[in-house]
Write a protein that holds these residues in place. Structure first.
Motif, PDB file in Angstrom:
ATOM      1  N   GLY A  32       0.737  -1.430  -0.114  1.00  9.35           N
ATOM      2  CA  GLY A  32       0.130  -0.103   0.051  1.00  9.35           C
ATOM      3  C   GLY A  32       0.787   1.139  -0.139  1.00  9.35           C
ATOM      4  O   GLY A  32       0.555   2.200  -0.735  1.00  9.35           O
ATOM      5  N   SER A  33       2.004   1.266   0.912  1.00 11.77           N
ATOM      6  CA  SER A  33       2.700   2.369   0.835  1.00 11.77           C
ATOM      7  C   SER A  33       3.470   2.648  -0.600  1.00 11.77           C
ATOM      8  O   SER A  33       3.903   3.602  -1.012  1.00 11.77           O
ATOM      9  CB  SER A  33       3.656   2.159   1.937  1.00 11.77           C
ATOM     10  OG  SER A  33       4.847   1.260   1.831  1.00 11.77           O
ATOM     11  N   ASN A  48      -2.655  16.206 -13.421  1.00 10.87           N
ATOM     12  CA  ASN A  48      -2.227  17.395 -12.924  1.00 10.87           C
ATOM     13  C   ASN A  48      -2.775  17.196 -11.420  1.00 10.87           C
ATOM     14  O   ASN A  48      -3.265  18.442 -11.049  1.00 10.87           O
ATOM     15  CB  ASN A  48      -2.621  18.657 -13.793  1.00 10.87           C
ATOM     16  CG  ASN A  48      -1.852  19.763 -13.498  1.00 10.87           C
ATOM     17  OD1 ASN A  48      -0.913  19.612 -12.982  1.00 10.87           O
ATOM     18  ND2 ASN A  48      -2.621  20.971 -13.827  1.00 10.87           N
ATOM     19  N   ALA A  49      -2.442  16.426 -10.570  1.00 16.17           N
ATOM     20  CA  ALA A  49      -2.937  16.566  -9.078  1.00 16.17           C
ATOM     21  C   ALA A  49      -1.694  16.075  -8.320  1.00 16.17           C
ATOM     22  O   ALA A  49      -0.818  15.479  -9.096  1.00 16.17           O
ATOM     23  CB  ALA A  49      -4.154  15.550  -8.950  1.00 16.17           C
ATOM     24  N   ASP A  50      -1.878  16.057  -6.912  1.00 11.10           N
ATOM     25  CA  ASP A  50      -0.587  15.564  -6.264  1.00 11.10           C
ATOM     26  C   ASP A  50      -0.631  14.301  -6.209  1.00 11.10           C
ATOM     27  O   ASP A  50       0.530  13.802  -6.166  1.00 11.10           O
ATOM     28  CB  ASP A  50      -0.900  16.206  -4.825  1.00 11.10           C
ATOM     29  CG  ASP A  50      -0.672  17.744  -4.769  1.00 11.10           C
ATOM     30  OD1 ASP A  50      -0.230  18.378  -5.403  1.00 11.10           O
ATOM     31  OD2 ASP A  50      -1.523  17.971  -3.728  1.00 11.10           O
ATOM     32  N   SER A  51      -1.667  13.426  -6.037  1.00  8.52           N
ATOM     33  CA  SER A  51      -1.620  12.037  -6.485  1.00  8.52           C
ATOM     34  C   SER A  51      -3.037  11.621  -6.978  1.00  8.52           C
ATOM     35  O   SER A  51      -3.946  12.491  -7.068  1.00  8.52           O
ATOM     36  CB  SER A  51      -1.553  11.248  -4.870  1.00  8.52           C
ATOM     37  OG  SER A  51      -2.649  11.469  -4.182  1.00  8.52           O
ATOM     38  N   LEU A  52      -3.197  10.368  -7.093  1.00  9.50           N
ATOM     39  CA  LEU A  52      -4.500   9.778  -7.858  1.00  9.50           C
ATOM     40  C   LEU A  52      -5.578  10.138  -6.873  1.00  9.50           C
ATOM     41  O   LEU A  52      -6.728  10.220  -7.187  1.00  9.50           O
ATOM     42  CB  LEU A  52      -4.255   8.248  -8.004  1.00  9.50           C
ATOM     43  CG  LEU A  52      -5.417   7.812  -8.804  1.00  9.50           C
ATOM     44  CD1 LEU A  52      -5.683   8.420 -10.197  1.00  9.50           C
ATOM     45  CD2 LEU A  52      -5.088   6.148  -9.116  1.00  9.50           C
ATOM     46  N   ALA A  72      -7.509   4.602  -6.849  1.00 10.92           N
ATOM     47  CA  ALA A  72      -6.210   4.233  -6.186  1.00 10.92           C
ATOM     48  C   ALA A  72      -6.456   2.989  -5.453  1.00 10.92           C
ATOM     49  O   ALA A  72      -5.643   2.115  -5.386  1.00 10.92           O
ATOM     50  CB  ALA A  72      -6.170   5.586  -5.286  1.00 10.92           C
ATOM     51  N   ALA A  73      -7.733   2.987  -4.593  1.00 10.17           N
ATOM     52  CA  ALA A  73      -8.023   1.756  -3.873  1.00 10.17           C
ATOM     53  C   ALA A  73      -8.071   0.276  -4.607  1.00 10.17           C
ATOM     54  O   ALA A  73      -7.278  -0.717  -4.277  1.00 10.17           O
ATOM     55  CB  ALA A  73      -9.315   1.816  -3.110  1.00 10.17           C
ATOM     56  N   ILE A  74      -8.588   0.669  -5.679  1.00 14.22           N
ATOM     57  CA  ILE A  74      -8.499  -0.648  -6.800  1.00 14.22           C
ATOM     58  C   ILE A  74      -7.242  -0.943  -7.345  1.00 14.22           C
ATOM     59  O   ILE A  74      -6.769  -2.185  -7.193  1.00 14.22           O
ATOM     60  CB  ILE A  74      -9.611  -0.247  -7.913  1.00 14.22           C
ATOM     61  CG1 ILE A  74     -11.033  -0.259  -7.542  1.00 14.22           C
ATOM     62  CG2 ILE A  74      -9.319  -1.320  -8.966  1.00 14.22           C
ATOM     63  CD1 ILE A  74     -11.844   0.336  -8.627  1.00 14.22           C
ATOM     64  N   ILE A  75      -6.257   0.155  -7.654  1.00  6.34           N
ATOM     65  CA  ILE A  75      -5.056  -0.342  -7.968  1.00  6.34           C
ATOM     66  C   ILE A  75      -4.186  -1.128  -6.782  1.00  6.34           C
ATOM     67  O   ILE A  75      -3.313  -1.725  -6.989  1.00  6.34           O
ATOM     68  CB  ILE A  75      -4.240   1.071  -8.395  1.00  6.34           C
ATOM     69  CG1 ILE A  75      -4.769   1.563  -9.559  1.00  6.34           C
ATOM     70  CG2 ILE A  75      -2.857   0.705  -8.640  1.00  6.34           C
ATOM     71  CD1 ILE A  75      -4.295   2.777 -10.181  1.00  6.34           C
ATOM     72  N   THR A  76      -4.305  -0.463  -5.522  1.00 10.82           N
ATOM     73  CA  THR A  76      -3.882  -1.165  -4.401  1.00 10.82           C
ATOM     74  C   THR A  76      -4.013  -2.494  -4.147  1.00 10.82           C
ATOM     75  O   THR A  76      -3.470  -3.343  -4.080  1.00 10.82           O
ATOM     76  CB  THR A  76      -4.090  -0.216  -3.081  1.00 10.82           C
ATOM     77  OG1 THR A  76      -3.584   1.049  -3.313  1.00 10.82           O
ATOM     78  CG2 THR A  76      -3.620  -0.949  -1.861  1.00 10.82           C
ATOM     79  N   PHE A  77      -5.342  -2.924  -4.381  1.00 11.42           N
ATOM     80  CA  PHE A  77      -5.828  -4.186  -4.287  1.00 11.42           C
ATOM     81  C   PHE A  77      -5.266  -5.019  -5.328  1.00 11.42           C
ATOM     82  O   PHE A  77      -4.890  -6.109  -4.938  1.00 11.42           O
ATOM     83  CB  PHE A  77      -7.279  -4.394  -4.305  1.00 11.42           C
ATOM     84  CG  PHE A  77      -7.848  -5.568  -4.631  1.00 11.42           C
ATOM     85  CD1 PHE A  77      -8.114  -6.222  -3.413  1.00 11.42           C
ATOM     86  CD2 PHE A  77      -8.324  -5.789  -5.693  1.00 11.42           C
ATOM     87  CE1 PHE A  77      -8.618  -7.512  -3.683  1.00 11.42           C
ATOM     88  CE2 PHE A  77      -8.788  -7.250  -5.941  1.00 11.42           C
ATOM     89  CZ  PHE A  77      -8.951  -8.272  -5.008  1.00 11.42           C
TER      90      PHE A  77
END
Length: 139
Positions: A32-33, A48-52, A72-77
């Motif tokens: 996750g990190s 163009n954002a700090d993060s997803l 982002a949660a889907i990518i982490t999973f």
């Protein structure tokens, strides 16, 4: 009742499961990190954002829809699932295939025999002993 609980909690598979949950939680935190610290900011650059997590936000009145955070949660999973598959599942499947090939070839395996196999061996040895003993009586 307490004795039954003690037997349940000291069973090997319960302890193994507890260890797996703790290691899984730590493992998830590491992956996750990595996703939060590396992948999300890289994808955030596209939007163009700090993060997803802060990308693709839709605000309608007081409602705030954070599609980037969901993505982002889907990518982490998916990242955790991929690493678990590559580190644990794939090697275990290869090991099982290797053991099955050894068994099919009649080679000895690293795994101990099952209870059924041991009982069959004992049965065969006892039958062999009876045959030898009966042969002596007929001499």
């Amino acid at each position: 009742m307490l004795q039954g609980f003690k037997e349940f909690i000291t069973r090997g598979n319960v302890i193994d499961l507890a260890v797996a949950v703790v290691i899984g939680a730590a493992f998830t935190a590491v992956v996750g990190s990595i996703v939060d610290g590396l992948v999300n900011p890289l994808i955030g650059l596209l939007f163009n954002a700090d993060s997803l997590n802060t990308a693709m936000i839709l605000q309608i009145g007081n409602a705030k829809f954070t599609f980037g955070a969901v993505l982002a949660a889907i990518i982490t999973f998916l990242a955790v699932a991929l690493v678990v598959y590559l580190v644990f599942v794939l090697p275990m499947n290869k090991y099982r295939e290797h053991q099955a090939a050894k068994i099919a070839a009649g080679e000895p395996t690293d795994e101990p025999p099952t209870e059924t196999q041991l009982l069959e061996q004992i049965r065969d040895l006892l039958a062999e002993q009876r045959g030898v003993q009966q042969g002596r009586h007929t001499d």
